[in-house]
Design a protein around this motif. Structure first.
Motif, PDB file in Angstrom:
ATOM      1  N   UNK A  57       0.851  -1.190   0.000  1.00  0.00           N
ATOM      2  CA  UNK A  57       0.000   0.000   0.000  1.00  0.00           C
ATOM      3  C   UNK A  57       0.886   1.239   0.000  1.00  0.00           C
ATOM      4  N   UNK A  58       0.587   2.169  -0.901  1.00  0.00           N
ATOM      5  CA  UNK A  58       1.341   3.423  -0.922  1.00  0.00           C
ATOM      6  C   UNK A  58       0.418   4.601  -0.619  1.00  0.00           C
ATOM      7  N   UNK A  59       0.872   5.458   0.285  1.00  0.00           N
ATOM      8  CA  UNK A  59       0.100   6.652   0.630  1.00  0.00           C
ATOM      9  C   UNK A  59       0.737   7.848  -0.051  1.00  0.00           C
ATOM     10  N   UNK A  81       6.568   5.962   2.761  1.00  0.00           N
ATOM     11  CA  UNK A  81       5.115   5.967   2.627  1.00  0.00           C
ATOM     12  C   UNK A  81       4.573   4.713   1.942  1.00  0.00           C
ATOM     13  N   UNK A  82       5.425   3.684   1.854  1.00  0.00           N
ATOM     14  CA  UNK A  82       5.020   2.459   1.170  1.00  0.00           C
ATOM     15  C   UNK A  82       5.109   1.281   2.142  1.00  0.00           C
ATOM     16  N   UNK A  83       3.974   0.708   2.409  1.00  0.00           N
ATOM     17  CA  UNK A  83       3.911  -0.350   3.421  1.00  0.00           C
ATOM     18  C   UNK A  83       3.795  -1.718   2.756  1.00  0.00           C
ATOM     19  N   UNK A 104      11.984  -3.188   7.736  1.00  0.00           N
ATOM     20  CA  UNK A 104      10.914  -2.370   7.175  1.00  0.00           C
ATOM     21  C   UNK A 104      11.450  -1.017   6.721  1.00  0.00           C
ATOM     22  N   UNK A 105      11.051  -0.610   5.523  1.00  0.00           N
ATOM     23  CA  UNK A 105      11.474   0.687   5.013  1.00  0.00           C
ATOM     24  C   UNK A 105      10.592   1.801   5.546  1.00  0.00           C
ATOM     25  N   UNK A 106       9.507   1.422   6.191  1.00  0.00           N
ATOM     26  CA  UNK A 106       8.580   2.408   6.749  1.00  0.00           C
ATOM     27  C   UNK A 106       8.696   2.409   8.266  1.00  0.00           C
ATOM     28  N   UNK A 107       7.952   3.322   8.877  1.00  0.00           N
ATOM     29  CA  UNK A 107       8.144   3.542  10.302  1.00  0.00           C
ATOM     30  C   UNK A 107       7.204   2.691  11.160  1.00  0.00           C
ATOM     31  N   UNK A 117       1.493  -3.360  17.397  1.00  0.00           N
ATOM     32  CA  UNK A 117       2.265  -2.509  16.500  1.00  0.00           C
ATOM     33  C   UNK A 117       1.376  -1.524  15.738  1.00  0.00           C
ATOM     34  N   UNK A 118       1.903  -0.317  15.552  1.00  0.00           N
ATOM     35  CA  UNK A 118       1.248   0.652  14.652  1.00  0.00           C
ATOM     36  C   UNK A 118       2.288   1.100  13.644  1.00  0.00           C
ATOM     37  N   UNK A 119       1.789   1.543  12.503  1.00  0.00           N
ATOM     38  CA  UNK A 119       2.683   2.025  11.474  1.00  0.00           C
ATOM     39  C   UNK A 119       2.391   3.490  11.246  1.00  0.00           C
ATOM     40  N   UNK A 120       3.459   4.281  11.228  1.00  0.00           N
ATOM     41  CA  UNK A 120       3.247   5.701  11.001  1.00  0.00           C
ATOM     42  C   UNK A 120       3.544   6.030   9.544  1.00  0.00           C
ATOM     43  N   UNK A 121       2.579   6.667   8.892  1.00  0.00           N
ATOM     44  CA  UNK A 121       2.786   7.156   7.541  1.00  0.00           C
ATOM     45  C   UNK A 121       2.377   8.623   7.557  1.00  0.00           C
TER      46      UNK A 121
END
Ligand code: ADP
Ligand code: MG
Length: 618
Positions: A57-59, A81-83, A104-107, A117-121
């Motif tokens: 998914x990309x935001x 911004x890509x999960x 992971x390349x995302x946060x 876990x949460x992912x920040x975008x």
């Protein structure tokens, strides 16, 4: 809602049959399938004509969300911004995935290691459930466009080792995507179902399903007979898949080009680029003997030999899991009739070779390893829709489930490798007079003492009417549903007091932890047995001391001083033995006390009967 259509030629009204779709929600790729004219088919996208939807998914700016191939391209250009691989995070706490953070390349948010876990975008936080829902929505959209009708019921597959939290999270993701999830099915079970339709139904077959995907490895041993699928055993690793093969290649390139982990950590773009190149190399080597490429000044060449040497230990790990599963099923490799290959990574020739070598048979790969799980999900959906009544599905639970009894002992209610769904129960009683509350603690594991097992939850059965110890009849029921979710119900039968919980364990249990629990139980079997014997002796001593005390109080009138003195003396000896660790001493003291008090008890009983008979007319 049911739809009706009129066949003008025949003048008949057709009620459109219910459509339940099958979804393979993969770590790497997701697919949707349904039954068309009795055959499972996967739905392809309009442009690439591929049935695989990359689970990415990309935001973008201004709330735009890309899913699938379009999002995959952004892994390199816009990694933050890509999960991707969100399935690895389903139902996990940060603590569970901390070791893989750099992957992971995302946060991934690490403020609270205890919670999920949460992912920040950008400035928003997403749960893995929300992100999975975005992928599911895309699949729903795809099939609705393809069939030109709405769809709102689905079967979704998960790895065999997904625990309750992860299964529930998957269900929730479905709900969020507007899908009523009728069943969560294990991926290997679905795959075998896809192959099962081609199996001769009159003859029993034992099948090993080897599923090496992008992020998970599962091995299942199944028995199929008369159209009934039974899972004999499962094993696997939720952190082993094609991604790891890619990582092995990246590490090889890094070593060759003098890059260290820190260099990659600093340069997310380079890290992701190498990851994609590695996958490209790996796929190329499924056909060719050599891969050649460069990136900036880096040499990204790779020979098949180099590749196979690098990944061999990883594949050997999967073979160990195969051996463990066979051991659980109490089978030898020569008792396996078919080995089914599932997951994109089984296209790697060395994987097929080592698996074939181990099972000493040619592997079965006639169905597309990418599509086979989704196809099985569609078949399961069709069964639920009532279109294939002759097929049944049985699964097994990987670890024993039970409760804590007096002294911290594990009392197993549903043994491991029991069929799922399953229901089992047992009756217990209280250990103290007038006990009003009873704590029911639920554990998972193979050890004799609960302290070595994994606690799943606890609750208190309240308001038991006061009764002497041993009189209440407390019924504990374990109900393991088809999704592997456990409900525990406790009721006091004399008073109809009732309490229950659905177990939602706070943390996931990785396959490695699960394997460790099994190994521990074997290694500690002897000590556990000694511990259990000691605890059981202590429990018995406690019961006898209590009843002796009660006996002395109630029947003092029929006992002489000497008898009271000796009973008290023997009780004191037992009390002392009980506080020690010598189980033989405890059992000896129990025996002596019993021997001395038995005739006294007889006398008391005779006396009680005589009293009761007094004044009664016959
Ligand atoms: P998942 O079930 O985890 O979503 P898949 O079954 O879709 O995974 O498998 C994806 C994995 O298969 C990826 O690691 C991908 O690189 C790998 N893969 C796909 N095609 C090939 C191929 N031709 N050779 C080797 N590996 C492949
Ligand atoms: Mg898969």
């Amino acid at each position: 809602m049911a739809k009706f259509s009129i066949n003008l030629k025949e003048g008949k009204i057709n009620k459109e049959t219910e459509l339940i779709i099958g979804i393979d929600l993969g770590t790497t790729n997701s697919l949707v399938a349904y039954i068309k004219d009795g055959v499972p088919v996967t739905v392809k996208n309009e442009i690439q004509k591929s049935s695989l939807l990359p689970s990415i998914v990309h935001f973008g700016a201004a709330e735009t969300i890309l899913v699938g191939d379009a999002a995959k391209e952004r892994i390199v250009t816009d990694p933050a911004n890509t999960v991707y691989s969100v399935k690895r995070l389903m139902g996990k706490s940060f603590g569970d995935v901390a070791d893989f953070k750099q992957y992971f390349g995302y946060q991934v948010i690490d403020e609270d290691t205890e919670s999920l876990v949460k992912i920040r975008v950008k400035d928003r936080f997403y749960s893995p459930i929300e992100l999975s829902a975005i992928i599911l929505k895309e699949l729903k959209k795809r099939i609705e466009a393809n069939l030109n009708r709405t769809v709102n019921k689905a079967v979704i597959t998960v790895p065999a080792y997904f625990n309750d939290v992860q299964r529930q999270a998957t269900r929730d993701a479905g709900k969020l995507a507007g899908l009523d999830v009728l069943r969560i099915v294990n991926e290997p079970t679905a795959a075998s179902l896809a192959y099962g339709i081609t199996v001769d139904k009159s003859e029993g077959q034992t099948i090993a399903v080897y599923d090496l995907g992008g992020g998970t490895f599962d091995i299942s041993i199944l028995h199929i007979e008369d159209g009934i699928f039974e899972v004999l055993a499962t094993n696997g690793d939720t952190f082993l898949g094609g991604d790891d093969l890619d990582r092995a290649i990246v590490e090889l390139w890094m070593a060759r080009n003098g890059l260290d982990a820190e260099a990659l950590h600093q340069n997310k773009q380079l890290s992701q680029q190498l990851r994609l190149k590695a996958e490209e190399a790996k796929k190329a080597l499924s056909q060719a003997d050599k891969f050649e490429d460069t990136y900036e000044h880096l040499n990204l060449g790779l020979s098949k030999d180099e590749f196979e040497t690098a990944i061999k230990p990883l594949i050997e790990r999967t073979i160990k899991h195969c051996a463990a599963a066979l051991k659980d099923a109490e089978l030898d490799t020569n008792q396996i009739d078919h080995v089914i290959m599932v997951g994109g990574s089984t296209r790697t020739p060395l994987v097929k070779k080592l698996v074939a070598d181990y099972f000493k048979t040619a592997v079965n790969d006639t169905l597309d390893p990418d599509e086979v799980v989704a196809m099985g999900a569609a078949i399961q959906a069709d069964i639920l829709a009532g279109n294939q009544r002759e097929l049944l599905l049985l699964d097994v639970t990987p670890l024993s489930l039970g409760i804590e009894t007096v002294g911290g002992l594990m009392d197993v209610i549903i043994p491991r490798n029991s069929k799922v769904p399953s229901k089992a129960g047992r009756q217990y009683t209280t250990s103290v007079d007038g006990q009003k509350n009873l704590k029911v603690s639920v554990y998972q594991g193979e050890r004799d003492l609960v302290e070595h097992n994994r606690k799943l939850g606890e609750f208190i059965l309240k308001d038991i009417p006061p009764m002497p110890a041993g009189l209440p009849k407390i019924d504990i029921q374990f109900i393991l549903d088809a999704d592997g979710i456990l409900k525990v119900k406790a009721s006091e039968l004399r008073s109809a007091t009732e309490q229950s919980i659905a177990i939602k364990s706070p943390y996931s249990l990785s396959e490695e932890e699960m394997a460790k629990m099994l190994i521990d139980s074997i290694q500690h079997a002897e000590q556990d047995m000694k511990d259990r014997a000691l605890l059981e002796a202590r429990n018995e001593a406690q019961n006898i001391l209590l009843s002796t005390e009660k006996f002395l109080k109630q029947h003092r009138n029929i006992l002489n001083e000497k008898e009271i003195g000796r009973t008290t003396e023997l009780a004191t000896i037992l009390k002392e033995a009980k506080s020690g660790t010598d189980k033989d001493a405890i059992n000896k003291a129990i025996e002596e006390l019993n021997e001395f008090t038995a005739p006294l008890a007889h006398r008391a009983m005779d006396h009680t009967i005589a009293e009761a008979m007094k004044g009664k007319k016959i």
